[in-house]
Design a protein around this motif. Structure first.
Motif, mmCIF file in Angstrom:
data_model
loop_
_atom_site.group_PDB
_atom_site.id
_atom_site.type_symbol
_atom_site.label_atom_id
_atom_site.label_comp_id
_atom_site.label_asym_id
_atom_site.label_seq_id
_atom_site.Cartn_x
_atom_site.Cartn_y
_atom_site.Cartn_z
ATOM 1 N N ARG A 139 0.834 -1.212 0.000
ATOM 2 C CA ARG A 139 0.000 0.000 0.000
ATOM 3 C C ARG A 139 0.866 1.258 0.000
ATOM 4 N N ILE A 140 1.965 1.216 0.734
ATOM 5 C CA ILE A 140 2.876 2.359 0.763
ATOM 6 C C ILE A 140 3.451 2.607 -0.626
ATOM 7 N N ALA A 141 3.927 1.540 -1.269
ATOM 8 C CA ALA A 141 4.494 1.676 -2.614
ATOM 9 C C ALA A 141 3.454 2.202 -3.598
ATOM 10 N N GLU A 142 2.237 1.704 -3.511
ATOM 11 C CA GLU A 142 1.163 2.142 -4.410
ATOM 12 C C GLU A 142 0.929 3.645 -4.292
ATOM 13 N N ALA A 143 0.899 4.149 -3.057
ATOM 14 C CA ALA A 143 0.679 5.585 -2.852
ATOM 15 C C ALA A 143 1.839 6.406 -3.395
ATOM 16 N N LEU A 144 3.061 5.949 -3.157
ATOM 17 C CA LEU A 144 4.236 6.689 -3.614
ATOM 18 C C LEU A 144 4.319 6.699 -5.134
ATOM 19 N N VAL A 145 4.063 5.566 -5.758
ATOM 20 C CA VAL A 145 4.137 5.498 -7.220
ATOM 21 C C VAL A 145 3.091 6.412 -7.850
ATOM 22 N N ALA A 146 1.885 6.436 -7.274
ATOM 23 C CA ALA A 146 0.831 7.295 -7.821
ATOM 24 C C ALA A 146 1.254 8.763 -7.800
ATOM 25 N N LEU A 147 1.877 9.201 -6.711
ATOM 26 C CA LEU A 147 2.288 10.602 -6.598
ATOM 27 C C LEU A 147 3.501 10.910 -7.468
ATOM 28 N N LEU A 148 4.477 10.006 -7.499
ATOM 29 C CA LEU A 148 5.674 10.247 -8.300
ATOM 30 C C LEU A 148 5.381 10.183 -9.793
ATOM 31 N N SER A 149 4.372 9.421 -10.181
ATOM 32 C CA SER A 149 4.055 9.253 -11.602
ATOM 33 C C SER A 149 3.214 10.386 -12.156
ATOM 34 N N ASP A 150 2.683 11.217 -11.287
ATOM 35 C CA ASP A 150 1.849 12.337 -11.736
ATOM 36 C C ASP A 150 2.308 13.603 -11.012
ATOM 37 N N PRO A 151 3.460 14.160 -11.411
ATOM 38 C CA PRO A 151 4.023 15.307 -10.701
ATOM 39 C C PRO A 151 3.084 16.506 -10.621
ATOM 40 N N ALA A 152 2.290 16.731 -11.663
ATOM 41 C CA ALA A 152 1.382 17.886 -11.639
ATOM 42 C C ALA A 152 0.332 17.720 -10.547
ATOM 43 N N ALA A 153 -0.238 16.525 -10.442
ATOM 44 C CA ALA A 153 -1.233 16.272 -9.395
ATOM 45 C C ALA A 153 -0.594 16.348 -8.012
ATOM 46 N N ALA A 154 0.646 15.849 -7.904
ATOM 47 C CA ALA A 154 1.346 15.912 -6.626
ATOM 48 C C ALA A 154 1.602 17.356 -6.213
ATOM 49 N N ARG A 155 2.020 18.182 -7.168
ATOM 50 C CA ARG A 155 2.259 19.598 -6.856
ATOM 51 C C ARG A 155 0.967 20.301 -6.450
ATOM 52 N N ALA A 156 -0.139 19.966 -7.110
ATOM 53 C CA ALA A 156 -1.423 20.570 -6.743
ATOM 54 C C ALA A 156 -1.834 20.174 -5.335
ATOM 55 N N MET A 157 -1.589 18.916 -4.979
ATOM 56 C CA MET A 157 -1.893 18.455 -3.626
ATOM 57 C C MET A 157 -1.028 19.205 -2.606
ATOM 58 N N GLY A 158 0.254 19.391 -2.941
ATOM 59 C CA GLY A 158 1.140 20.137 -2.058
ATOM 60 C C GLY A 158 0.706 21.576 -1.892
ATOM 61 N N ALA A 159 0.234 22.185 -2.968
ATOM 62 C CA ALA A 159 -0.238 23.574 -2.889
ATOM 63 C C ALA A 159 -1.464 23.685 -2.003
ATOM 64 N N ARG A 160 -2.367 22.696 -2.089
ATOM 65 C CA ARG A 160 -3.541 22.706 -1.206
ATOM 66 C C ARG A 160 -3.123 22.521 0.248
ATOM 67 N N GLY A 161 -2.096 21.711 0.456
ATOM 68 C CA GLY A 161 -1.593 21.527 1.818
ATOM 69 C C GLY A 161 -1.032 22.809 2.390
ATOM 70 N N ARG A 162 -0.284 23.539 1.600
ATOM 71 C CA ARG A 162 0.277 24.805 2.091
ATOM 72 C C ARG A 162 -0.839 25.806 2.406
ATOM 73 N N ALA A 163 -1.869 25.844 1.566
ATOM 74 C CA ALA A 163 -2.989 26.750 1.828
ATOM 75 C C ALA A 163 -3.707 26.356 3.120
ATOM 76 N N TRP A 164 -3.845 25.053 3.372
ATOM 77 C CA TRP A 164 -4.487 24.565 4.602
ATOM 78 C C TRP A 164 -3.689 24.983 5.832
ATOM 79 N N ILE A 165 -2.379 24.896 5.744
ATOM 80 C CA ILE A 165 -1.532 25.334 6.862
ATOM 81 C C ILE A 165 -1.782 26.816 7.150
#
Length: 370
Positions: free
Chosen positions: A327-353
């Motif tokens: 499950r850990i590998a599955e989550a990491l591969v999904a994020l590493l394979s879609d950098p744009a989606a990962a960056r968008a998730m990170g941007a939402r995280g920063r806004a939440w902070i």
């Protein structure tokens, strides 16, 4: 009048690195400096660190303070010497046992912070009774989130329980905090990086990251796993990672002030924590997830204890079963394979902070507790 004079009594304080240490320091730093005195153990580099603080820090001669008469007498003397009306215990257990001596010395209000280990005490025979005794001496007992509140409410009167979670300095933990230099120094270049910043202990899940890493490499061959921190399982991790070559880097402990640059060196943050020892060893919250979000990284968190409180699943990160390398590998591969989606998730995280987790919010709540 600048506010009530406060004595922090804590085993957890910088320059020793750690989430609780950062939490307690942030609370002290948010008060008018002339009203704050901190009593904490001596640690490597503490003299230089203390000189940089605007408030008074008094160091215990050893590296650990226990609820023994010597510590109680020294803390009581500081209450009297500095005219401290309020005492804040950086962690309720076990030092909260000396609270009666500090009331006798003149403290009129006792605030006790709790973290993951107090939640474990609340569920453990023997320790449960000690925690109840500690709670009787407090005016306020704080909790991190819904998980720790449920556990503490078994032994602490609900009227005393108030939520107080750590804050994050989004100007310190931010995109562009020095990650380029870290990557250059480590020879990582532009390769995709999963970073974990935490003490190397079984609960935090670095061993599961290493076990998951071959599956990640099959999907993202040039990925790097960067483990930042020291701890008792470092040698075991190094042995397990040997076959993975340069794709796994273990830095050991790094200076407290350098941590933002190591977060910033990552594309994804992962700490797949897990509950151990029948619920005794559990994650209280995980400030590292919040620091990673502030740095603009998507996070992969374990489902232990209160860790999910530091993530908005599907928005700022993913919560996984920390006992499952697949499950850990599955989550990491999904994020590493879609950098744009990962960056968008990170941007939402920063806004939440910025919306909910800044020190401005936390210090306002803390001021009301005092």
């Amino acid at each position: 009048m600048t506010g009530r004079r406060v004595l922090f009594v804590t085993n957890d304080f910088p320059p020793r690195a750690g989430g609780i240490q950062a939490f307690v320091h942030g609370l002290a730093a948010g008060r008018p400096p002339e009203t704050v005195t901190v009593y904490a153990p001596r640690w490597h580099g503490s003299e230089a660190f203390d000189r940089r603080q605007p408030f008074t820090v008094v160091r215990h001669p050893g590296r650990l303070m226990l609820p023994v008469p010597q510590v109680a007498r020294r803390a009581a003397a500081l209450v009297a010497e500095h005219g401290c009306e309020t005492v804040v215990f950086g962690a309720a257990a076990p030092l909260g046992l000396i609270a009666p001596a500090l009331r006798a010395a003149g403290a009129s209000r006792i605030v006790m912070l709790t973290h993951g280990h107090e939640g474990s005490w609340a569920s453990t025979p023997g320790a449960r009774g000690v925690l109840a005794r500690i709670g009787r001496h407090a005016d306020v007992v704080t909790y991190l989130g819904a998980y720790t509140r449920r556990r503490l409410a078994r032994v602490i009167p609900e009227a005393k329980l108030v939520r107080l979670a750590p804050g994050v300095d989004a100007e310190v933990f931010r995109p562009g905090a020095g990650g380029v230099e870290v990557r250059k120094r480590l020879g990582i270049g532009d390769r995709p990086v999963v970073v974990c910043v935490s003490r190397l202990v079984p609960r935090k899940g670095q061993d599961m990251l290493v076990r998951a890493w071959p599956a990640v490499l099959r999907a993202v061959p040039d990925a790097v796993l960067l483990l930042v921190g020291g701890g008792p399982i470092r040698a075991r991790l190094e042995r397990a990672a040997r076959a993975l070559g340069e794709s796994v880097r273990i830095t050991g402990s790094v200076p407290w002030g350098s941590l933002p640059s190591y977060y910033d060196a990552g594309d994804v943050f992962a700490m797949p924590c897990r509950t151990r020892l029948g619920g005794i060893d559990v994650e209280g919250l995980g400030i590292v997830y919040l620091e990673a979000s502030a740095t603009g990284l998507p996070v992969v968190a374990g489902s232990s204890g209160g860790a999910p409180d530091a993530v908005r699943p599907g928005e700022t990160g993913v919560v996984v079963d920390g006992t499952s390398p697949a499950r850990i590998a599955e989550a990491l591969v999904a994020l590493l394979s879609d950098p744009a989606a990962a960056r968008a998730m990170g941007a939402r995280g920063r806004a939440w902070i910025a919306e909910e987790w800044t020190w401005r919010h936390v210090n306002a709540r803390f001021a009301r507790l005092l």
